[in-house]
Design a protein around this motif. Structure first.
Motif, mmCIF file in Angstrom:
data_model
loop_
_atom_site.group_PDB
_atom_site.id
_atom_site.type_symbol
_atom_site.label_atom_id
_atom_site.label_comp_id
_atom_site.label_asym_id
_atom_site.label_seq_id
_atom_site.Cartn_x
_atom_site.Cartn_y
_atom_site.Cartn_z
ATOM 1 N N ARG A 5 0.896 -1.328 0.074
ATOM 2 C CA ARG A 5 0.050 -0.015 0.097
ATOM 3 C C ARG A 5 0.640 1.189 0.158
ATOM 4 N NH1 ARG A 5 -5.479 0.194 0.923
ATOM 5 N NH2 ARG A 5 -6.054 2.413 1.168
ATOM 6 N N GLN A 6 1.890 1.050 0.641
ATOM 7 C CA GLN A 6 2.887 2.415 0.773
ATOM 8 C C GLN A 6 3.380 2.539 -0.607
ATOM 9 O OE1 GLN A 6 5.270 1.341 4.103
ATOM 10 N NE2 GLN A 6 4.295 2.690 5.534
ATOM 11 N N ILE A 7 4.009 1.484 -1.274
ATOM 12 C CA ILE A 7 4.630 1.662 -2.571
ATOM 13 C C ILE A 7 3.659 2.244 -3.683
ATOM 14 C CG2 ILE A 7 5.589 0.238 -4.354
ATOM 15 C CD1 ILE A 7 6.621 -1.478 -2.369
ATOM 16 N N ILE A 8 2.199 1.796 -3.451
ATOM 17 C CA ILE A 8 1.380 2.204 -4.476
ATOM 18 C C ILE A 8 1.261 3.821 -4.122
ATOM 19 C CG2 ILE A 8 -1.300 2.242 -5.008
ATOM 20 C CD1 ILE A 8 -0.819 -0.662 -4.561
ATOM 21 N N PHE A 9 0.980 4.174 -2.668
ATOM 22 C CA PHE A 9 0.783 5.750 -2.452
ATOM 23 C C PHE A 9 1.962 6.387 -3.031
ATOM 24 C CE2 PHE A 9 1.456 9.063 0.494
ATOM 25 C CZ PHE A 9 0.077 9.599 0.302
ATOM 26 N N ILE A 10 3.225 6.150 -2.670
ATOM 27 C CA ILE A 10 4.437 6.812 -3.412
ATOM 28 C C ILE A 10 4.290 7.072 -4.831
ATOM 29 C CG2 ILE A 10 6.959 6.810 -3.532
ATOM 30 C CD1 ILE A 10 6.717 5.637 -0.551
ATOM 31 N N GLY A 11 4.099 5.806 -5.647
ATOM 32 C CA GLY A 11 3.938 5.945 -7.131
ATOM 33 C C GLY A 11 2.731 6.662 -7.393
ATOM 34 N N LEU A 12 1.558 6.948 -6.900
ATOM 35 C CA LEU A 12 0.581 7.633 -7.173
ATOM 36 C C LEU A 12 0.977 8.991 -6.921
ATOM 37 C CD1 LEU A 12 -2.487 5.551 -6.090
ATOM 38 C CD2 LEU A 12 -1.673 6.184 -8.745
ATOM 39 N N ARG A 118 -6.188 7.047 6.743
ATOM 40 C CA ARG A 118 -5.047 7.346 7.722
ATOM 41 C C ARG A 118 -5.643 7.760 9.098
ATOM 42 N NH1 ARG A 118 -0.010 10.251 4.784
ATOM 43 N NH2 ARG A 118 0.415 8.529 3.288
ATOM 44 N N GLU A 119 -6.481 8.875 8.853
ATOM 45 C CA GLU A 119 -7.163 9.376 10.207
ATOM 46 C C GLU A 119 -7.952 7.988 11.038
ATOM 47 O OE1 GLU A 119 -10.050 12.348 9.981
ATOM 48 O OE2 GLU A 119 -8.474 14.107 9.537
ATOM 49 N N ARG A 120 -8.728 7.440 10.167
ATOM 50 C CA ARG A 120 -9.670 6.285 10.756
ATOM 51 C C ARG A 120 -8.685 5.101 11.406
ATOM 52 N NH1 ARG A 120 -13.279 2.526 7.102
ATOM 53 N NH2 ARG A 120 -14.092 1.493 8.613
#
Length: 124
Positions: A5-12, A118-120
């Motif tokens: 999920r972190q890799i996808i987030f950074i890519g996006l 993230r908040e949730r």
């Protein structure tokens, strides 16, 4: 080790920055061909749309909700301004929608939802 999920987030985010730079180039080209008596709706469409994409993404890196909201509202406002300027004719509006509004809205929604997720999960 980073999660998938972190890799996808950074890519996006990297893709979003590339889109922001592309929008900046499109906006600057538009500014240089503006006439002296250009209607205010043209200025609103450019400043709320392509010229604000990159600053909104940079702000979203630190304040997700503000940056995401800025992208969503800027995309809607710039499309609305162009819609008024073009007298409701769809010729240029479709191109603007595909090149400017859809990327702004999709990046804004992604950032806003990621902020909410993230908040949730950090509060619980």
């Amino acid at each position: 080790m980073m999660s998938k999920r972190q890799i996808i987030f950074i890519g996006l985010i990297i893709l979003s920055i590339v889109v922001g730079i592309w929008h900046l180039r499109l906006g600057m080209k538009a500014l240089f061909v503006f006439r002296q008596d250009e209607p205010i709706t043209s200025w609103v469409a450019i400043f709320c749309g392509p010229l604000s994409t990159l600053p909104a993404i940079i702000i979203a890196l630190f304040k997700n909700k503000i940056g995401g909201s800025w992208l969503i509202l800027g995309g809607i406002l710039s499309l609305s301004a162009l819609f008024i300027e073009e007298n409701y004719q769809l010729g240029n509006i479709v191109q603007f929608f595909l090149k400017i509004t859809i990327p702004m809205l999709s990046i804004g929604v992604f950032i806003f939802l990621e902020s909410y997720r993230r908040e949730r999960f950090t509060i619980s």
